[in-house]
Design a protein around this motif. Structure first.
Motif, short mmCIF file in Angstrom:
data_model
loop_
_atom_site.label_atom_id
_atom_site.label_comp_id
_atom_site.label_asym_id
_atom_site.label_seq_id
_atom_site.Cartn_x
_atom_site.Cartn_y
_atom_site.Cartn_z
N LEU A 27 -9.59 -42.16 -3.85
CA LEU A 27 -8.50 -43.14 -3.91
C LEU A 27 -8.00 -43.51 -2.51
N VAL A 28 -7.88 -42.49 -1.66
CA VAL A 28 -7.43 -42.74 -0.28
C VAL A 28 -8.42 -43.63 0.46
N LYS A 29 -9.73 -43.39 0.23
CA LYS A 29 -10.74 -44.20 0.91
C LYS A 29 -10.78 -45.63 0.37
N ILE A 30 -10.55 -45.78 -0.94
CA ILE A 30 -10.47 -47.13 -1.50
C ILE A 30 -9.27 -47.87 -0.91
N ILE A 31 -8.13 -47.16 -0.87
CA ILE A 31 -6.93 -47.75 -0.27
C ILE A 31 -7.18 -48.02 1.21
N GLY A 32 -7.86 -47.06 1.87
CA GLY A 32 -8.19 -47.23 3.29
C GLY A 32 -9.08 -48.42 3.53
N ALA A 33 -10.04 -48.64 2.61
CA ALA A 33 -10.92 -49.81 2.73
C ALA A 33 -10.13 -51.10 2.56
N LEU A 34 -9.17 -51.07 1.61
CA LEU A 34 -8.31 -52.24 1.40
C LEU A 34 -7.40 -52.48 2.60
N LYS A 36 -8.43 -51.19 6.04
CA LYS A 36 -9.26 -51.36 7.22
C LYS A 36 -10.08 -52.66 7.21
N ILE A 37 -10.62 -53.03 6.05
CA ILE A 37 -11.50 -54.20 6.01
C ILE A 37 -10.72 -55.50 6.24
N PRO A 38 -9.61 -55.74 5.50
CA PRO A 38 -8.82 -56.93 5.84
C PRO A 38 -8.27 -56.87 7.27
N LEU A 39 -7.94 -55.65 7.73
CA LEU A 39 -7.43 -55.51 9.09
C LEU A 39 -8.48 -55.93 10.11
N ALA A 40 -9.75 -55.57 9.84
CA ALA A 40 -10.84 -55.97 10.75
C ALA A 40 -10.95 -57.49 10.80
N TRP A 41 -10.74 -58.14 9.68
CA TRP A 41 -10.75 -59.60 9.64
C TRP A 41 -9.56 -60.16 10.42
N VAL A 176 0.35 -51.05 2.75
CA VAL A 176 1.38 -52.07 2.53
C VAL A 176 2.05 -52.46 3.84
N PHE A 177 2.56 -51.47 4.58
CA PHE A 177 3.31 -51.77 5.79
C PHE A 177 2.41 -52.21 6.94
N GLY A 178 1.24 -51.55 7.09
CA GLY A 178 0.35 -51.88 8.20
C GLY A 178 -0.16 -53.31 8.16
N LEU A 179 -0.69 -53.72 7.01
CA LEU A 179 -1.21 -55.08 6.88
C LEU A 179 -0.09 -56.11 7.00
N LEU A 404 -21.24 -57.43 4.03
CA LEU A 404 -20.43 -57.48 2.81
C LEU A 404 -18.97 -57.15 3.11
N LEU A 405 -18.75 -56.13 3.92
CA LEU A 405 -17.40 -55.63 4.13
C LEU A 405 -16.65 -56.34 5.26
#
Length: 587
Positions: A27-34, A36-41, A176-179, A404-405
């Motif tokens: 769950l943490v990694k799924i949340i982390g992907a949600l 990190k990936i938008p953050l990379a964009w 939530v806060f970071g993005l 993809l990511l």
């Protein structure tokens, strides 16, 4: 403590505890992907480089100050629990609070006041841009220190729920806060540019340059979300401990022997923690080495052989990156994105390491050779089942997964090239984590430190040498990581078998998962290629991953790679065994 509010918490088996942490980590990694990936964009590779620089300084300081203590607490609590010394367990908690308060303050101070000297040395181009993110992350080191008190304590009592839930709380707050903060900072900067042609009062040539000017602060905003997450994670653990206590009743305390002197507990805790902390420091210095030497060596190439480097990445590197002398940060950002995927695999096996330590410690304390062998083989078998297919999959499908990511604007071909090596390295890095935990459990806390130190030296030499070769550049860091973890894993396994005086079954533990992994990854490769030819685009990667998962499970059942004793330790294990036995899929 008031016995009325004491809630008895039953011990969890190794696999039960590992399963709890694995679900939490997933769950943490799924949340982390949600996150990190938008953050990379949002940040692009340049902003991601600033983000990565902050973590490169954070991890070694945190490891040296506090990382050894949760494991030391877990080990000593587990050992005293096996002996019924519950007063000593409570005393360990009391001592750890004082130690962590002191270390948290010291670690925060070192990171905050050491930021300027660090960036002056590590970041060759525009070092001031790396400072905001470091300052924003510094308070997290204090609150993570406080969280470590409770996580190590409950892990030693074989109650993995507090650790699991606090990690999820931490990840959700970061998301939530970071993005939100990073997006608002960039939006605000671009609004100023649209209104006046400036960003923070400075004139900008175009919207592209305006966004680049916001990136140091956007990276700091994203990382401040991490700090907020650490605050909420600590608050959850503090409230949990106040409400539920630790399951040790007044009757258990009365029946317990008199505790050892507090000074003795403090000294033992520190002596146990120091070698573990040094080992953890060595692991996190790997990130520090990547950050420091990768950027400095690429900057050396830009001074003497810039045309070779620019020519290699002409199709993926924006012109503004070259003009603003951000090539080292850009390539470090690509490496950081690849490292994010690389770390997914060791993160999964971290759960096995945390859960295995009290389980193996208890078997070792009880002096039961059969239980020791069974515990160690269970850990190795399950870790191999997860890490080998995951690492091979990352390596073989590296560029499609990166595309993809991260999307086409984040240089997926560069990330993919790095990930070919890091995917293979992930297998050995992930295997070494629980093996080192088990070495600590059998009393050899010094061996992981020594092996990691040698592995780190190998990585340092390879990084410095290979990254400085213009034709290799960033790929040299991937090579150093792969060779480093191969060395650590192989020798750690050798010493574990020697110290525990066991001979493990290499065929059932490693060969069957490897054979099944090769079959499923090969199928995934062809599925992805076929999907691309049929015009499915990025969907072809998802189909390939799904096909690999199904084929891998079928192969593992066909090879009878599962062990009855392992499955019985799972929740509802007896029901699962009956189903598997019915189809003759288990040994």
């Amino acid at each position: 403590m008031d016995n009325k509010r004491t809630a008895t918490v039953g011990k969890q088996s190794f696999l039960h505890g590992a399963l709890i942490l694995m679900v939490a980590i997933a769950l943490v990694k799924i949340i982390g992907a949600l996150f990190k990936i938008p953050l990379a964009w949002i940040l692009t590779p340049v902003g991601n480089g600033y983000f990565g620089n902050a973590y490169s300084l954070y991890f070694p300081i945190f490891s040296l100050a506090t990382a050894g203590f949760p494991i030391a607490i877990s080990r000593l609590v587990s050992e005293n629990s096996a002996r019924g010394r519950y007063r000593d367990i409570r005393q360990i908690h009391t001592v750890s609070v004082k130690i962590f308060l002191f270390l948290g303050i010291v670690a925060f101070s070192i990171m905050f006041f050491g930021a300027k000297p660090y960036v002056a040395y590590a970041v060759s181009n525009n070092p001031q841009n790396a400072l905001p993110a470091i300052y924003a992350l510094a308070p997290a080191i204090f609150f993570n220190s406080l969280m470590a008190i409770y996580r190590g304590y409950y892990e030693g009592l074989r109650n993995m729920y507090p650790t699991a839930i606090s990690e999820i709380v931490e990840a959700l707050c970061k998301l939530v806060f970071g993005l939100a903060i990073a997006s608002l900072i960039i939006h605000s900067g671009l609004q100023e540019f649209a209104a006046s042609g400036t960003v923070y009062g400075e004139k900008m040539a175009s919207a592209e340059y305006a966004k680049i000017a916001t990136l140091p602060y956007a990276a700091a905003g994203a990382i401040f979300g991490v700090t907020i997450g650490s605050v909420f994670g600590f608050v959850y653990l503090f409230v949990y401990h106040k409400r539920h206590s630790d399951g040790i009743t007044q009757e258990m305390l009365h029946a317990s022997p008199r505790p050892l002197p507090m000074k003795h507990t403090t000294v033992r805790l520190i002596k146990t923690a120091i070698p573990i902390a040094l080992g953890s420091l060595a692991v996190n210095l790997s990130t520090f080495i990547d950050s420091t030497f990768l950027q400095k060596r690429i900057n050396d190439i830009m001074v003497d052989h810039s045309q070779i480097l620019i020519g290699m990445y002409a199709n993926v590197m924006p012109e503004s990156v070259v003009k603003l002398n951000n090539v080292p940060t850009f390539l470090f950002g690509c490496f950081s994105n690849a490292s994010t995927l690389f770390m997914l695999v060791p993160a999964i096996t971290q759960a096995f390491g945390v859960s295995a330590l009290p389980n193996v410690t208890e078997a070792w304390t009880g002096g039961n050779p059969k239980k020791i062998k069974r515990s160690i083989e269970s850990v190795l078998r399950l870790v191999a089942m997860l890490t080998i297919p995951a690492g091979l999959g990352l390596s073989v499908l590296s560029t499609p997964i990166a595309s993809l990511l991260y999307g086409s604007q984040n240089a997926p071909t560069v990330i993919g090239r790095i990930l070919v090596l890091l995917g293979l390295g992930a297998i050995f890095a992930a295997m070494s984590t629980p093996i080192n935990s088990m070495l600590q459990a059998v009393g050899r806390v010094d061996l992981p430190v020594k092996l990691l130190a040698v592995g780190l030296a190998i990585k340092l030499v390879l990084n410095y040498t290979l990254v400085g070769i213009p034709e290799i550049n960033v790929m040299g860091a991937g090579t150093g990581t792969l060779v480093c973890y191969i060395f650590i894993m192989v020798f750690a396994l050798f010493f574990l078998c020697r110290e525990a005086k066991i001979t493990i079954n290499f065929v059932s533990i490693f060969l069957k998962p490897l054979l099944a992994s090769v079959i499923c990854v090969t199928a995934a490769f062809f599925v992805q290629k076929a999907g691309t030819m049929l015009g499915l685009g990025k969907l072809s990667t998802l189909f390939a991953i799904a096909a690999a998962g199904v084929i891998y499970i079928v192969c593992m059942l066909w090879f009878k790679a599962l062990n009855t004793n392992d499955v019985l330790m799972l929740p509802k294990g007896q029901k699962i065994v009956k189903i598997l036995e019915k189809h003759n899929w288990i040994r």
